[in-house]
Design a protein around this motif. Structure first.
Motif, PDB file in Angstrom:
ATOM      1  N   HIS A  42       0.735  -1.293  -0.031  1.00  0.00           N
ATOM      2  CA  HIS A  42       0.029   0.036  -0.065  1.00  0.00           C
ATOM      3  C   HIS A  42       0.940   1.223  -0.025  1.00  0.00           C
ATOM      4  O   HIS A  42       0.555   2.206  -0.690  1.00  0.00           O
ATOM      5  CB  HIS A  42      -0.825   0.045   1.207  1.00  0.00           C
ATOM      6  N   LYS A  71       2.550   1.850  -3.474  1.00  0.00           N
ATOM      7  CA  LYS A  71       1.515   2.038  -4.428  1.00  0.00           C
ATOM      8  C   LYS A  71       1.412   3.638  -4.617  1.00  0.00           C
ATOM      9  O   LYS A  71       1.375   4.293  -5.676  1.00  0.00           O
ATOM     10  CB  LYS A  71       0.232   1.387  -4.187  1.00  0.00           C
ATOM     11  N   THR A  72       1.077   4.128  -3.569  1.00  0.00           N
ATOM     12  CA  THR A  72       0.776   5.870  -3.556  1.00  0.00           C
ATOM     13  C   THR A  72       2.033   6.733  -4.264  1.00  0.00           C
ATOM     14  O   THR A  72       1.585   7.214  -5.411  1.00  0.00           O
ATOM     15  CB  THR A  72       0.729   6.223  -2.102  1.00  0.00           C
ATOM     16  N   PRO A  73       3.257   6.657  -3.943  1.00  0.00           N
ATOM     17  CA  PRO A  73       4.271   7.068  -4.777  1.00  0.00           C
ATOM     18  C   PRO A  73       4.551   6.742  -6.233  1.00  0.00           C
ATOM     19  O   PRO A  73       4.698   7.296  -7.064  1.00  0.00           O
ATOM     20  CB  PRO A  73       5.468   6.960  -3.923  1.00  0.00           C
ATOM     21  N   LEU A  74       4.157   5.462  -6.127  1.00  0.00           N
ATOM     22  CA  LEU A  74       4.394   4.671  -7.677  1.00  0.00           C
ATOM     23  C   LEU A  74       3.110   5.243  -8.497  1.00  0.00           C
ATOM     24  O   LEU A  74       3.422   5.537  -9.683  1.00  0.00           O
ATOM     25  CB  LEU A  74       4.060   3.099  -7.561  1.00  0.00           C
ATOM     26  N   THR A  75       2.205   5.664  -8.015  1.00  0.00           N
ATOM     27  CA  THR A  75       1.141   6.358  -8.824  1.00  0.00           C
ATOM     28  C   THR A  75       1.636   7.298  -9.412  1.00  0.00           C
ATOM     29  O   THR A  75       1.272   7.647 -10.556  1.00  0.00           O
ATOM     30  CB  THR A  75      -0.124   6.502  -7.921  1.00  0.00           C
ATOM     31  N   SER A  76       2.242   8.341  -8.510  1.00  0.00           N
ATOM     32  CA  SER A  76       2.633   9.672  -9.091  1.00  0.00           C
ATOM     33  C   SER A  76       3.784   9.245 -10.032  1.00  0.00           C
ATOM     34  O   SER A  76       3.701  10.089 -11.299  1.00  0.00           O
ATOM     35  CB  SER A  76       3.277  10.514  -8.029  1.00  0.00           C
ATOM     36  N   ILE A 111       4.193   6.763 -12.299  1.00  0.00           N
ATOM     37  CA  ILE A 111       3.618   6.407 -13.451  1.00  0.00           C
ATOM     38  C   ILE A 111       2.740   7.614 -14.211  1.00  0.00           C
ATOM     39  O   ILE A 111       3.197   7.924 -15.214  1.00  0.00           O
ATOM     40  CB  ILE A 111       2.558   5.326 -13.196  1.00  0.00           C
TER      41      ILE A 111
END
Lengths: 234, 676
Positions: free
Chosen positions: B465, B468-473, B475
């Motif tokens: 979890h 995922k949040t930094p990964l969202t940015s 991507i």
């Protein structure tokens, strides 16, 4: 121009969504926690969609959605890093209309936003169409057999004749699961020889056309090892 | 605190004193009330000397004296007791004096007499000293000076006792013998008798007077006193019982050495002490004077007191033992039982078996003996012996069966099983307990293992979890950057690398969660009947486009009929999806891919065969490890978790997942139990 409220405690994500949606022609209002989102909602009555993160300080997304749902029917798309089944169920049970997991595909998010906006703004016109005998529908999937057209979330979709026939058959009998053999026999109206996977290929193509995310279909569901069905959404 | 009085103890000791007193009084009262004598006289308030009892006893004494005289006369020369002789010579002859003394002692009583034989003129008396110096007249005077006398002279009775005068004497009931009466009537003797006024001696007359006086004084109160006394005595018992064993110094019951020896020995000691007391009591005899009576009574009292103490001693120890629940355990029988049990417990079960067997044979011989000599009881005994033996054996066999069943269950992995120790025979209780402990230990270990796996999954989920949040940015901004019109070939190449790596990172986090969930079993399965043919058609349909892109041709061999397995629809797809996606990624382009659905006796096996693009210089085991892929480089998409997830999910659903490598041939079999 439609107004969309985006609420996430990660400012960069809000900013990215703003860039994507602005390009689509939407006006974006930004909030960084649940309380802020509620305040903006209070001030602006002209908001057509809310994108809401779940894990936020002060007031989390689930509770915010609950409060909004008390007096408003604005569509809510939940946006969360929580990707478990029960997280999605909890979100949808608490007033969300859709659920997108992080990290999301920008195109998918835009498609879902468009779909929700169309639904929300053109709700009245659909009711009329339903009366026609030649109309088959499930939720926002509408097949007009008179004009041989398929509309999903108010947007027309182009299908090949075979795909159209399969989709029409399944939508006519929405909610019922049909095996490949049964679909073949009903659509082609001749006996199946068993070895075909052509139906599966067609179904795959239909899904790619009518679903926002073919891997997680909303209308045309695959029950692996049993068959296919159109989900009854009415 | 030490000065504090222990009331139960004090009350108990007081009760010990009161108990015999009350009891004595009670016994006396009961004796008094039940004494049949002279109820009438008591009611009328007569003086003792007016009662029949007195008259009868007096009369008895008179006739006894006559008998004595007759006896003396018959057994001696007549001369010896002549009137003159007695007067002049007195009792110088020792033998004669002794003879008289004998009668005196024997009948030693309050009646004094002088009897004169009218024919021989010889005088006889029980007054020892007056004969020496006094004349007959003196003796007569001595007798007559008492208030109550009875004389017989010349056929006339002269008396102060009304019941013994001429009119009444014949009706005296007790002790009167016709013979004696005839002796008096024959007028042979002149008789002078009297009752001593002071009743100097302890005889029937004196005793009866005491009794009569006591009776008349207590008879009125006794009716009320007896129930009162009984209640008092009964009330003393619980007071004593409560007080027994209590001391000032400590709470609870205090036991001394006497309370710890065997009950039987304690009883014997008490009996011995009691016997000593009894000896005192029995030894007393000849209480014919007031002094010896008092002395005798004292000795009897001492004897009774000793017996009473002995009783208390035994009573106390019994009560104390009962209070501390040690009574049974300190009996001799229990002691023997305990010794035997201890002996049996210490010897090994094999030796015990021999012992039991010998016992059985002996009992059998005895039974046969009885059967042979005495039919029916012998038959009953034999049946009984066999019944007992059967029950003995069956209990043990049942226990053994239970233990063996449990061990078998345990061996098969059921660690929740437990043996009820109470249902086991004694010899096997220990074993049962140990097996339970083993089962508990195993169960705990497995639980611990599962718990740690769950924790691991939870940790991985939480970490994913957070990733995922930094990964969202990443991507999203990489995507946005690509849409900016960036110039320069290198910049575009770098952007593409960023894009593919961030996508891979996304896939990796998702697979990581799934792999850990699948391997820890933290997945809820929804098992249903799946058509394998349908499944393969569906999946191959899904991948047809991808295969086409890589120029792969899939050849599927279906069985003639539809075949079914019991599995979870979604996870079954995940397994096959991983396999098909591997094939599309790693199969050599332009080759054929074979999918066979094979029906065996009880199983359905899905076999997927393809030729690998790369050289497979790796073992199957290594391949199945997480994060290992068939190729050395890790540049392509995929996390390397595909095989691991597929295997875990297959096994979770009860299937078997195997990989075979043969040169560049890569074969996967997924085997499930066949369902009808």
């Amino acid at each position: 121009m439609y107004n969309i409220l985006v609420c996430d405690d990660d400012k960069e994500i809000v900013k990215a969504i703003e860039i994507y949606l602005s390009k689509e022609g939407y006006n974006i209002l930004k909030a960084y926690d649940g309380m802020e989102a509620l305040e903006i909602l209070k001030k602006n009555s002209d908001i057509q969609l809310i994108i809401l993160d779940i894990m936020m300080p002060k007031l989390d997304g689930i509770e915010t959605a609950n409060i909004i749902r008390k007096d408003k029917s604005i569509p809510i798309i939940m946006l969360s890093a929580k990707s478990e089944d029960y997280d999605k169920i909890a979100g949808l049970n608490n007033g969300a209309d859709d659920y997108v997991t992080k990290p999301f595909n920008p195109l998918e998010l835009i498609a879902r936003v468009n779909s929700q906006i169309r639904r929300y703004t053109s709700l009245g016109s659909m009711v009329k169409k339903e009366k026609d005998d030649n109309i088959y529908k499930s939720g926002d999937l509408i097949i007009n057999d008179s004009t041989k057209t398929v509309e999903v979330d108010g947007k027309e979709v182009k299908l090949t004749p075979t795909e159209y026939n399969i989709l029409k058959f399944l939508t006519k009998n929405k909610g019922v699961v049909y095996s490949i053999e049964q679909i073949y026999e009903n659509v082609w109206e001749e006996e199946s020889y068993g070895a075909e996977n052509i139906i599966a290929v067609h179904i795959r193509h239909i899904r790619e056309k009518i679903e926002i995310n073919p891997r997680e279909p909303k209308y045309l569901k695959v029950i692996w090892g049993i068959g296919y069905k159109i989900e009854n959404l009415d | 605190m030490n000065k504090k009085i222990c009331w139960p103890r004090v009350l108990k000791n007081i009760s010990y004193v009161l108990f015999p007193i009350f009891l004595t009084i009670l016994v006396l009262l009961i004796v008094c009330l039940s004494y049949p004598l002279e109820r009438h006289a008591i009611k009328e308030g007569l003086d003792y000397y007016e009662t029949n009892t007195f008259a009868e006893n007096y009369a008895l004494e008179i006739f006894s004296s006559l008998n004595a005289v007759t006896f003396l006369k018959d057994n001696n020369d007549g001369d010896i007791f002549s009137y003159e002789y007695i007067q002049t010579e007195g009792l110088e002859n020792d033998d004669e004096a002794n003879e008289l003394n004998y009668y005196y002692e024997y009948y030693g009583n309050n009646v004094i007499w002088l009897i004169i034989d009218n024919n021989t003129k010889k005088a006889y008396t029980n007054l020892e000293y007056s004969l020496e110096t006094s004349s007959i007249q003196n003796i007569k005077d001595t007798i007559m000076q008492n208030q109550r006398y009875w004389n017989y002279e010349n056929g006339i009775i002269e008396t102060t006792v009304n019941k013994l005068n001429n009119d009444n004497i014949e009706y005296i009931e007790s002790g009167l013998r016709q013979e004696s009466f005839e002796t008096i009537e024959s007028n042979t003797y002149t008789i002078y008798t009297a009752v001593l006024d002071d009743l100097e001696y302890v005889d029937n007359i004196a005793m009866n007077r005491v009794l009569y006086n006591t009776l008349s004084s207590v008879s009125q109160q006794a009716v009320f006193a007896i129930p009162f006394l009984i209640i008092l005595i009964i009330a003393l018992v619980p007071i004593i019982i409560v007080g027994v064993g209590r001391t000032r110094k400590q709470e609870g019951i205090k036991l001394n050495w006497y309370d710890k020896i065997l009950v039987e020995i304690a009883a014997f000691i008490s009996m011995f002490i009691g016997a000593i007391g009894a000896c005192f009591t029995i030894s007393v005899s000849g209480m014919n004077t007031m002094t010896s009576f008092v002395l005798g009574i004292s000795v009897i009292c001492v004897g009774i007191f000793i017996m009473y103490l002995a009783c208390i001693l035994f009573f106390e120890t019994v009560v104390k033992r009962l209070k501390t629940h040690t009574f049974i355990k300190t009996t001799f029988i229990y002691w023997i039982y305990d010794k035997i049990r201890g002996f049996l417990k210490d010897i090994k079960i094999t030796k015990k078996l021999v012992l039991y067997f010998i016992l059985f044979i002996l009992a059998n011989l005895v039974c046969f003996g009885i059967l042979w000599s005495n039919g029916f009881p012998g038959f009953v005994l034999t049946v009984l012996l066999y019944g007992v033996t059967y029950s003995f054996l069956s209990k043990r066999i049942k226990s053994y069966a239970k233990i063996s069943e449990t061990v078998h269950e345990l061996y098969n992995g059921n660690t929740e099983i437990e043996i009820d120790e109470n249902q086991m025979v004694k010899e096997m209780q220990e074993t049962a307990k140990e097996i339970n402990d083993i089962a508990g230990g195993l169960s705990n270990a497995i639980e611990e293992k599962l718990k740690s796996e769950r924790l691991k999954t939870e940790l991985i989920t939480n970490v994913s979890h957070d990733i995922k949040t930094p990964l969202t940015s990443i991507i999203n901004y990489v995507d946005l950057l690509k849409k900016e019109n960036i110039q320069g070939e290198k910049a575009i190449e770098y952007l593409n690398i960023l894009d593919s790596k961030s996508q891979r990172l996304k896939k990796l986090t998702e697979d990581l969660v799934e792999a850990s969930k699948a391997s820890s079993g933290a997945i809820k399965l929804n098992m249903e009947r799946l058509n394998v043919n349908e499944l393969i058609k569906q999946v191959s349909g899904e991948f047809e486009d991808k295969f086409k892109v890589h120029n792969l041709e899939e050849i599927i061999a279906f069985p003639e009929n539809d075949v079914y397995i019991n599995a979870d629809s979604r996870y079954m797809y995940r397994v096959l999806e991983n396999m098909y996606s591997n094939i599309s990624k790693y199969a050599m382009e332009g080759t054929r891919v074979y999918t066979d659905i094979l029906q065996k006796d009880n199983t359905i096996s899905i076999e997927l065969k393809n030729v690998s693009k790369q050289k497979l210089n790796i073992s199957v085991d290594e391949l199945m490890q997480r994060f290992v892929r068939g190729e050395a480089s890790r540049n392509t998409e995929g996390s390397g978790l595909g095989l691991s997830i597929a295997r875990s999910l297959t096994e979770l659903q009860g299937g078997q997942f195997n990989i075979y490598l043969d040169g560049d041939l890569f074969k996967v079999t997924i085997e499930f139990e066949k369902m009808n």
